[in-house]
Design a protein around this motif. Structure first.
Motif, mmCIF file in Angstrom:
data_model
loop_
_atom_site.group_PDB
_atom_site.id
_atom_site.type_symbol
_atom_site.label_atom_id
_atom_site.label_comp_id
_atom_site.label_asym_id
_atom_site.label_seq_id
_atom_site.Cartn_x
_atom_site.Cartn_y
_atom_site.Cartn_z
ATOM 1 N N GLU B 302 0.893 -0.939 0.064
ATOM 2 C CA GLU B 302 0.346 -0.159 -0.169
ATOM 3 C C GLU B 302 0.877 1.119 0.423
ATOM 4 O O GLU B 302 0.374 2.506 -0.370
ATOM 5 C CB GLU B 302 -1.118 -0.319 0.834
ATOM 6 N N GLU B 303 1.714 1.373 0.685
ATOM 7 C CA GLU B 303 2.767 2.330 0.754
ATOM 8 C C GLU B 303 3.297 2.808 -0.605
ATOM 9 O O GLU B 303 3.952 3.487 -1.259
ATOM 10 C CB GLU B 303 4.218 1.985 1.446
ATOM 11 N N LEU B 304 3.677 1.378 -1.483
ATOM 12 C CA LEU B 304 4.061 1.206 -2.649
ATOM 13 C C LEU B 304 2.933 1.964 -3.270
ATOM 14 O O LEU B 304 3.286 3.116 -4.507
ATOM 15 C CB LEU B 304 4.899 0.236 -3.389
ATOM 16 N N ARG B 305 1.652 1.208 -3.347
ATOM 17 C CA ARG B 305 0.920 2.171 -4.056
ATOM 18 C C ARG B 305 0.503 3.898 -3.532
ATOM 19 O O ARG B 305 0.264 4.799 -5.027
ATOM 20 C CB ARG B 305 -0.821 1.454 -3.721
ATOM 21 N N ILE B 306 0.764 4.049 -3.001
ATOM 22 C CA ILE B 306 0.635 5.392 -2.378
ATOM 23 C C ILE B 306 1.910 6.550 -3.493
ATOM 24 O O ILE B 306 1.461 7.133 -3.381
ATOM 25 C CB ILE B 306 0.506 5.878 -1.016
ATOM 26 N N VAL B 307 2.911 5.415 -2.610
ATOM 27 C CA VAL B 307 3.978 5.895 -3.558
ATOM 28 C C VAL B 307 3.817 6.885 -5.421
ATOM 29 O O VAL B 307 3.844 7.300 -6.048
ATOM 30 C CB VAL B 307 4.984 5.406 -3.160
ATOM 31 N N GLU B 308 2.997 5.571 -5.786
ATOM 32 C CA GLU B 308 2.865 5.511 -6.527
ATOM 33 C C GLU B 308 1.766 6.220 -7.430
ATOM 34 O O GLU B 308 1.389 7.017 -8.697
ATOM 35 C CB GLU B 308 2.469 3.952 -7.385
ATOM 36 N N ALA B 309 0.828 6.631 -6.718
ATOM 37 C CA ALA B 309 -0.609 6.985 -6.755
ATOM 38 C C ALA B 309 0.049 8.286 -6.887
ATOM 39 O O ALA B 309 -0.208 9.013 -7.856
ATOM 40 C CB ALA B 309 -1.304 7.378 -5.808
ATOM 41 N N GLU B 310 1.067 8.729 -6.321
ATOM 42 C CA GLU B 310 1.596 9.750 -5.712
ATOM 43 C C GLU B 310 2.400 10.510 -7.129
ATOM 44 O O GLU B 310 2.491 11.673 -7.818
ATOM 45 C CB GLU B 310 2.466 10.437 -5.307
ATOM 46 N N SER B 311 2.987 9.560 -7.202
ATOM 47 C CA SER B 311 4.310 9.274 -8.778
ATOM 48 C C SER B 311 3.190 9.721 -9.978
ATOM 49 O O SER B 311 3.804 10.092 -10.769
ATOM 50 C CB SER B 311 5.548 9.028 -8.824
ATOM 51 N N HIS B 312 2.258 9.235 -10.164
ATOM 52 C CA HIS B 312 1.266 9.608 -11.471
ATOM 53 C C HIS B 312 0.675 10.580 -11.033
ATOM 54 O O HIS B 312 0.448 11.400 -12.609
ATOM 55 C CB HIS B 312 0.001 8.510 -10.821
ATOM 56 N N VAL B 313 -0.029 11.351 -9.847
ATOM 57 C CA VAL B 313 0.164 12.423 -9.970
ATOM 58 C C VAL B 313 0.711 13.783 -10.204
ATOM 59 O O VAL B 313 0.374 14.473 -11.383
ATOM 60 C CB VAL B 313 -0.923 12.941 -8.962
#
Lengths: 62, 444
Positions: B302-313
């Protein structure tokens, strides 16, 4: 986070925001608001995850 | 009144005694059940022997073992059979039929055949086993399930039993929280089955995880009660799993057979529950660690997912901003070019105007220059001296006025002649007019 935080919903909204930002039809003014919203969501997600982690860490302390 | 013949009681008893002694001169092996049993302080043992048929006594006799036979006989029997001489057992005893004038008939026992009792018991036991099997009691308890975590236990034993303390101590050794309720019962002797059954009945009314029957030490004798048919039925039909610890290595008792499980010692009995709890504890620890690992994996993901979501945005925003910047640059470029174009036009216009102004000015200036030059030329041209320098002369009349015609001049007039570099006076000799060819004027 007074109301119950929905993690899955927050992540879904982040994906939505990314898609919206990518959409060339979204106006720059709106992007600003979306960025603000995404920052808020990311903060909430991190906080939520931290509380979950704390709970998990307390599992093997009892 | 006739005098009747009679003998007294003693004489009668003596006659009987004599007759019996004659009729039963030797010793006889007799099979009988011990109905009651009463060792006395004087060392002799008194008992009643019976024979039953269809639940009713059909024969009964007093018997006794003299104190000089009793200890050896008792020991021999008990060591061989593993059970005490007591009421309820069937024995094969060697008797001498005796008659006492005072006490009546009695059988003096001077020998016993333990093998017979063993055979009888084995036979009885076998019959019981077969009947239990036939009637479906053998496996009833096996069908019950002991809970994964058996904690509420009832124990049927004697409070004084050494094994009970051993069991309790061992059970509490590891600090697990067991509930243990004691149901006291007689654990040996002929009263034991009924006593145990009563305790079992009472305990089974409560909600225990298991009921334990612990003999817990004492004499190695008197185990026959655990082969009792009725006790076996009570155990088999108990709705709670019954676990026995009767503790006899040589045999398996019927109570053991019908029970849910059977162990040999109090320690083994405690271990059964400790092992179950330990197994559950291990399982819980394993589960906790699985949960923990899964949670860690999940949170990491999930941390990775948040980071990914952040980097996506971020990427999306950067992309959009880049695109917008590019568009902006393009616009700026267009504006600049437009402006430059306009500026160039303006410059061109300006230049053109300037040129025009310049041109016009120059033209004006040239015109002026030309005009001036013309004027100058005119002026220069109209300067008499210039003309005079060319060889022309200026003639003035009497009044010093320039003579432009000969008409006003007459012969003899004095005229002035002006050269570019000086003047002279002269006298007209002749005048010739171009209009009058005949006129001749001589200038002197």
């Amino acid at each position: 986070m007074s109301e119950k935080f929905d993690y899955a919903k927050a992540i879904a909204e982040l994906e939505e925001i990314a898609a919206k930002v990518e959409n060339p039809e979204t106006k720059l003014d709106d992007i600003d608001a979306l960025v603000v919203r995404s920052r808020e969501l990311l903060k909430q997600c991190r906080e939520y995850l931290r509380t979950v982690k704390e709970k998990i860490d307390s599992l093997d302390k009892d | 009144m006739d005098q009747r013949q009679y003998i007294d009681l003693l004489q009668l008893q003596a006659l009987i005694k004599e007759s019996i002694a004659d009729a039963f001169p030797g010793r006889y092996w007799v099979k009988a059940e011990i109905a009651s049993w009463s060792p006395r302080a004087n060392g002799h043992c008194y008992l009643n022997l019976v024979q039953s048929r269809g639940g009713k006594s059909v024969a009964e006799s007093r018997a006794m073992i003299w104190k000089w036979h009793y200890p050896q006989l008792k020991t021999f029997f008990e060591e061989t059979t593993g059970q005490s001489l007591q009421a309820g057992i069937t024995v094969l005893v060697r008797v001498q039929v005796a008659f006492s004038e005072l006490y009546g008939m009695a059988l003096y026992i001077d020998d016993i055949d333990p093998a017979f009792t063993l055979g009888q018991q084995a036979l009885e036991r076998q019959r019981n086993i077969e009947r239990l099997q036939k009637e479906g009691y053998m496996d009833m308890q096996k069908e019950l399930a002991l809970p994964d975590l058996p904690r509420n236990l009832a124990i049927i034993t004697s409070r004084a039993a050494a094994g009970y303390q051993d069991f309790r101590n061992h059970l509490n050794e590891e600090g697990y929280a067991f509930t243990l309720d004691l149901y006291e019962a007689l654990m040996q002797g002929e009263q034991a089955p009924a006593s145990i059954m009563e305790a079992l009945e009472e305990a089974s009314r409560k909600n225990y995880d298991a009921i334990l029957i612990l003999r817990g030490g004492g004499s190695e004798l008197d185990l026959a009660c655990f082969d009792d048919f009725q006790l076996a039925v009570a155990i088999a039909t108990c709705p709670v799993p019954v676990i026995t610890a009767i503790g006899h290595d040589k045999d398996v008792h019927i109570a053991d057979m019908v029970a849910h499980r059977a162990v040999k010692t109090p320690t083994a009995l405690a271990d059964l529950f400790l092992d179950a709890v330990r197994a559950q504890e291990t399982k819980a620890i394993d589960l906790a660690s699985r949960i923990l690992n899964a949670c860690h994996r999940l949170t990491a993901r999930e941390e990775l997912r948040i980071v990914e979501a952040e980097s996506h945005v971020r990427r999306a925003v950067a992309g959009r901003i880049g695109a917008l910047e590019q568009a902006l640059q393009k616009s700026i470029g267009r504006i600049s070019r437009g402006l430059l174009g306009k500026y160039a036009d303006t410059a061109r216009l300006r230049d053109t105007a300037a040129h025009r102004v310049q041109f016009a000015a120059q033209a004006r200036v040239s015109a002026e220059v030309s005009r001036v030059a013309l004027k100058e030329a005119l002026i220069t041209a109209s300067d008499p001296r210039k003309i005079l320098s060319l060889g022309y002369v200026l003639v003035t009349g009497k009044d010093n006025k320039v003579l432009k015609t000969v008409d006003k001049v007459g012969v003899g007039d004095r005229i002035g002649v002006r050269f570019s570099d000086g003047s002279l006076t002269a006298k007209v000799d002749e005048v010739y007019s171009d209009h009058q060819d005949n006129d001749k004027t001589n200038i002197a």
